[in-house]
Scaffold this motif. Structure first.
Motif, PDB file in Angstrom:
ATOM      1  N   ASN A 167     -14.301 -14.587  -8.445  1.00 61.12           N
ATOM      2  CA  ASN A 167     -15.962 -14.358  -7.142  1.00 61.12           C
ATOM      3  C   ASN A 167     -15.052 -13.093  -6.533  1.00 61.12           C
ATOM      4  OD1 ASN A 167     -16.647 -16.867  -7.657  1.00 61.12           O
ATOM      5  ND2 ASN A 167     -15.328 -17.933  -6.012  1.00 61.12           N
ATOM      6  N   MET A 168     -14.088 -12.521  -6.767  1.00 65.13           N
ATOM      7  CA  MET A 168     -14.003 -11.219  -6.107  1.00 65.13           C
ATOM      8  C   MET A 168     -14.222  -9.484  -7.607  1.00 65.13           C
ATOM      9  SD  MET A 168      -9.910 -11.476  -5.183  1.00 65.13           S
ATOM     10  CE  MET A 168     -10.006  -9.937  -3.611  1.00 65.13           C
ATOM     11  N   ARG A 169     -14.763  -9.135  -6.797  1.00 62.20           N
ATOM     12  CA  ARG A 169     -15.582  -7.881  -7.658  1.00 62.20           C
ATOM     13  C   ARG A 169     -13.739  -6.882  -8.195  1.00 62.20           C
ATOM     14  NH1 ARG A 169     -19.974  -4.044  -4.218  1.00 62.20           N
ATOM     15  NH2 ARG A 169     -17.205  -2.388  -4.338  1.00 62.20           N
ATOM     16  N   PRO A 170     -14.450  -6.455  -9.374  1.00 63.40           N
ATOM     17  CA  PRO A 170     -12.794  -6.512  -9.594  1.00 63.40           C
ATOM     18  C   PRO A 170     -12.524  -5.123  -9.189  1.00 63.40           C
ATOM     19  CG  PRO A 170     -14.356  -6.781 -11.388  1.00 63.40           C
ATOM     20  CD  PRO A 170     -15.555  -7.342 -10.030  1.00 63.40           C
ATOM     21  N   ASP A 171     -13.488  -4.527  -9.281  1.00 61.90           N
ATOM     22  CA  ASP A 171     -12.968  -2.954  -8.671  1.00 61.90           C
ATOM     23  C   ASP A 171     -11.844  -2.861  -6.757  1.00 61.90           C
ATOM     24  OD1 ASP A 171     -15.575  -3.108  -7.351  1.00 61.90           O
ATOM     25  OD2 ASP A 171     -15.551  -1.754  -6.904  1.00 61.90           O
ATOM     26  N   ILE A 172     -12.401  -4.176  -5.945  1.00 61.40           N
ATOM     27  CA  ILE A 172     -12.280  -4.169  -4.662  1.00 61.40           C
ATOM     28  C   ILE A 172     -10.833  -5.056  -4.995  1.00 61.40           C
ATOM     29  CG2 ILE A 172     -12.114  -6.017  -3.017  1.00 61.40           C
ATOM     30  CD1 ILE A 172     -15.115  -5.085  -3.406  1.00 61.40           C
ATOM     31  N   THR A 173     -10.789  -5.919  -6.093  1.00 60.10           N
ATOM     32  CA  THR A 173      -9.002  -6.207  -6.165  1.00 60.10           C
ATOM     33  C   THR A 173      -8.232  -5.629  -7.022  1.00 60.10           C
ATOM     34  OG1 THR A 173     -10.546  -7.860  -7.398  1.00 60.10           O
ATOM     35  CG2 THR A 173      -8.443  -7.900  -7.982  1.00 60.10           C
ATOM     36  N   LEU A 174      -8.780  -4.512  -7.689  1.00 62.90           N
ATOM     37  CA  LEU A 174      -7.768  -3.516  -7.661  1.00 62.90           C
ATOM     38  C   LEU A 174      -7.540  -2.869  -6.544  1.00 62.90           C
ATOM     39  CD1 LEU A 174      -6.281  -2.357 -10.286  1.00 62.90           C
ATOM     40  CD2 LEU A 174      -8.427  -0.144 -10.202  1.00 62.90           C
ATOM     41  N   PHE A 175      -8.409  -2.201  -6.182  1.00 62.04           N
ATOM     42  CA  PHE A 175      -7.943  -1.672  -5.033  1.00 62.04           C
ATOM     43  C   PHE A 175      -6.959  -2.069  -3.848  1.00 62.04           C
ATOM     44  CE2 PHE A 175      -8.827  -0.179  -0.647  1.00 62.04           C
ATOM     45  CZ  PHE A 175      -8.524   1.423  -0.469  1.00 62.04           C
ATOM     46  N   VAL A 176      -6.921  -3.246  -3.345  1.00 64.27           N
ATOM     47  CA  VAL A 176      -6.486  -3.764  -2.481  1.00 64.27           C
ATOM     48  C   VAL A 176      -5.174  -4.003  -2.993  1.00 64.27           C
ATOM     49  CG1 VAL A 176      -6.471  -6.004  -1.424  1.00 64.27           C
ATOM     50  CG2 VAL A 176      -8.589  -5.531  -1.849  1.00 64.27           C
ATOM     51  N   SER A 177      -4.816  -4.053  -4.327  1.00 61.71           N
ATOM     52  CA  SER A 177      -4.135  -4.779  -5.562  1.00 61.71           C
ATOM     53  C   SER A 177      -2.897  -3.559  -5.046  1.00 61.71           C
ATOM     54  CB  SER A 177      -4.005  -5.146  -6.190  1.00 61.71           C
ATOM     55  OG  SER A 177      -4.220  -5.988  -7.054  1.00 61.71           O
ATOM     56  N   LYS A 178      -3.825  -2.356  -5.011  1.00 61.23           N
ATOM     57  CA  LYS A 178      -2.716  -0.944  -4.704  1.00 61.23           C
ATOM     58  C   LYS A 178      -2.265  -0.720  -3.365  1.00 61.23           C
ATOM     59  CE  LYS A 178      -4.753   1.368  -8.814  1.00 61.23           C
ATOM     60  NZ  LYS A 178      -5.134   2.618  -9.128  1.00 61.23           N
ATOM     61  N   SER A 179      -3.168  -1.285  -2.191  1.00 56.83           N
ATOM     62  CA  SER A 179      -3.425  -1.342  -1.331  1.00 56.83           C
ATOM     63  C   SER A 179      -1.733  -2.466  -0.423  1.00 56.83           C
ATOM     64  CB  SER A 179      -3.853  -1.930  -0.678  1.00 56.83           C
ATOM     65  OG  SER A 179      -5.020  -1.215  -0.790  1.00 56.83           O
ATOM     66  N   VAL A 180      -1.634  -3.563  -1.807  1.00 54.92           N
ATOM     67  CA  VAL A 180      -0.327  -4.168  -0.829  1.00 54.92           C
ATOM     68  C   VAL A 180       0.811  -3.468  -1.736  1.00 54.92           C
ATOM     69  CG1 VAL A 180       0.206  -6.103  -1.949  1.00 54.92           C
ATOM     70  CG2 VAL A 180      -2.663  -6.267  -0.815  1.00 54.92           C
ATOM     71  N   PHE A 181       0.521  -3.386  -3.204  1.00 54.98           N
ATOM     72  CA  PHE A 181       1.771  -2.689  -3.634  1.00 54.98           C
ATOM     73  C   PHE A 181       2.648  -1.667  -2.591  1.00 54.98           C
ATOM     74  CE2 PHE A 181       1.469  -5.488  -7.417  1.00 54.98           C
ATOM     75  CZ  PHE A 181       2.842  -5.852  -6.966  1.00 54.98           C
ATOM     76  N   SER A 182       1.740  -1.001  -2.416  1.00 52.44           N
ATOM     77  CA  SER A 182       1.830   0.582  -1.474  1.00 52.44           C
ATOM     78  C   SER A 182       2.336   0.036  -0.498  1.00 52.44           C
ATOM     79  CB  SER A 182       1.082   1.614  -1.677  1.00 52.44           C
ATOM     80  OG  SER A 182       0.266   1.379  -0.932  1.00 52.44           O
ATOM     81  N   THR A 183       2.566  -1.196   0.339  1.00 53.57           N
ATOM     82  CA  THR A 183       2.533  -1.804   1.729  1.00 53.57           C
ATOM     83  C   THR A 183       4.446  -1.665   1.916  1.00 53.57           C
ATOM     84  OG1 THR A 183       0.388  -2.212   1.918  1.00 53.57           O
ATOM     85  CG2 THR A 183       2.437  -3.100   3.680  1.00 53.57           C
ATOM     86  N   ASP A 184       4.926  -0.966   2.737  1.00 54.63           N
ATOM     87  CA  ASP A 184       6.001  -1.527   3.344  1.00 54.63           C
ATOM     88  C   ASP A 184       6.294  -1.480   5.000  1.00 54.63           C
ATOM     89  OD1 ASP A 184       8.746  -1.355   3.735  1.00 54.63           O
ATOM     90  OD2 ASP A 184       9.415   0.009   2.462  1.00 54.63           O
ATOM     91  N   LEU A 185       6.445  -2.794   5.083  1.00 55.06           N
ATOM     92  CA  LEU A 185       6.369  -2.815   6.645  1.00 55.06           C
ATOM     93  C   LEU A 185       7.991  -3.235   7.665  1.00 55.06           C
ATOM     94  CD1 LEU A 185       3.148  -5.028   7.070  1.00 55.06           C
ATOM     95  CD2 LEU A 185       3.679  -2.899   7.179  1.00 55.06           C
ATOM     96  N   ARG A 186       8.828  -2.917   6.378  1.00 53.25           N
ATOM     97  CA  ARG A 186      10.613  -3.238   6.819  1.00 53.25           C
ATOM     98  C   ARG A 186      10.176  -2.884   8.338  1.00 53.25           C
ATOM     99  NH1 ARG A 186      13.468  -1.451   1.552  1.00 53.25           N
ATOM    100  NH2 ARG A 186      12.026  -0.068   2.073  1.00 53.25           N
ATOM    101  N   GLY A 187       9.857  -1.683   8.682  1.00 52.76           N
ATOM    102  CA  GLY A 187      10.723  -0.676   9.856  1.00 52.76           C
ATOM    103  C   GLY A 187       9.322  -0.930  10.859  1.00 52.76           C
ATOM    104  N   VAL A 188       9.110  -2.028  10.154  1.00 50.71           N
ATOM    105  CA  VAL A 188       8.773  -2.596  12.043  1.00 50.71           C
ATOM    106  C   VAL A 188       8.326  -3.955  12.172  1.00 50.71           C
ATOM    107  CG1 VAL A 188       6.191  -1.195  12.111  1.00 50.71           C
ATOM    108  CG2 VAL A 188       5.931  -3.242  10.918  1.00 50.71           C
ATOM    109  N   LEU A 189       9.844  -4.700  11.546  1.00 52.96           N
ATOM    110  CA  LEU A 189       9.888  -6.043  12.106  1.00 52.96           C
ATOM    111  C   LEU A 189      10.219  -6.400  12.991  1.00 52.96           C
ATOM    112  CD1 LEU A 189      10.911  -7.442   7.870  1.00 52.96           C
ATOM    113  CD2 LEU A 189       8.850  -7.414   9.127  1.00 52.96           C
TER     114      LEU A 189
END
Length: 281
Positions: A195-217
């Motif tokens: 159901n997701m638009r493929p370009d949005i899925t790809l964009f979100v995947s890249k955003s998730v993989f570039s996320t690093d929240l270890r410093g704010v836990l």
């Protein structure tokens, strides 16, 4: 990118809040004093909670909504600038809670939504009684002394596969993510991914993989309950230990005796009593 800007100013009054409730298909079901917000993960929408809500709605008012990237939301509302990081999603969550006049709530977030909940709770701890984090990871990529589960090369392969043939990628990824041998769960996860638009899925995947929240836990002061399956292809068990050691609030861990990244789809009868227990405060 169209309508994304319509709600990008979270400081704006009730107008932007009402608009957001409409855009993200916000629903409130159930009865009871306690409010619980259920927030789905990557590749699904609020229907992912369908097998969990019957266990909770007698004692809770349940708030359900779709992340703006979900296939159930008009893709014109996906603002690629606003959702480059998870902060835009956290702003949305806070605005939903405020717009529904909820003073304080329990929050259950799966996968990327677990991290969205963490960001929202750092910003507005007054709004949250407790965070229940299912399949949570502050960083999916490996680092020197941190095992997140994926090397940069693994991530690049995922992106290439998505771009080359989205249908084939979904058919390969859905069974891996579900993990357990539950064909109905694989079908359901595949449906919402398609159901997701493929370009949005790809964009979100890249955003998730570039996320690093270890410093704010450590900035999280709200009590947390980490819920994890015994084998999750996306989140190694070492990540649970990292979260437990670094989250700033009182933190408990529940390990489900099943495998896969989507226990609410594949093992709802196992997950539901754990959630009910976690929501007792």
């Amino acid at each position: 990118m169209g309508g994304g800007n319509a709600v990008s100013n979270t400081a704006g009054g009730g107008g932007s809040g009402r608009k957001l409730l409409e855009i993200l298909n916000v629903r409130v079901i159930g009865s009871g004093e306690k409010v619980v917000v259920l927030s789905h993960g990557f590749g699904t929408d609020q229907s992912a909670w369908n097998r969990i809500t019957p266990f909770l709605q007698r004692d809770h008012r349940i708030v359900l909504y779709d992340l703006v990237c979900a296939g159930s939301v008009n893709p014109d509302h996906f603002d690629f600038r606003r959702y480059t990081t998870l902060d835009g999603y956290a702003d949305d969550l806070i605005l939903i809670i405020e717009s529904l006049n909820i003073n304080c709530c329990f929050f259950v977030g799966h996968s990327v939504s677990a991290m969205i909940g963490i960001l929202a709770a750092i910003r507005r701890p007054d709004l949250f009684l407790k965070l229940v984090l299912i399949g949570a990871s502050p960083r999916f990529l490996n680092d020197r002394d941190y095992h997140g589960g994926f090397d940069q090369g693994d991530a690049e392969q995922v992106f290439e596969a998505m771009e080359a043939n989205y249908d084939a990628w979904v058919r390969g990824y859905a069974p891996l993510a579900v993990g357990a041998d539950v064909p109905a769960a694989v079908r359901e996860f595949s449906r919402t991914l398609f159901n997701m638009r493929p370009d949005i899925t790809l964009f979100v995947s890249k955003s998730v993989f570039s996320t690093d929240l270890r410093g704010v836990l450590g900035l999280v002061r709200v009590p947390c309950c980490i819920v994890q399956t015994s084998r999750d292809q996306s989140v190694p068990i070492s990540v649970v230990a990292h979260l437990k050691a670094h989250l700033g609030g009182r933190t408990t861990v529940e390990i489900l005796n099943t495998e896969g990244h989507l226990p609410h789809l594949s093992a709802p009868a196992l997950l539901a009593p754990v959630l009910r227990r976690a929501l007792l405060r």
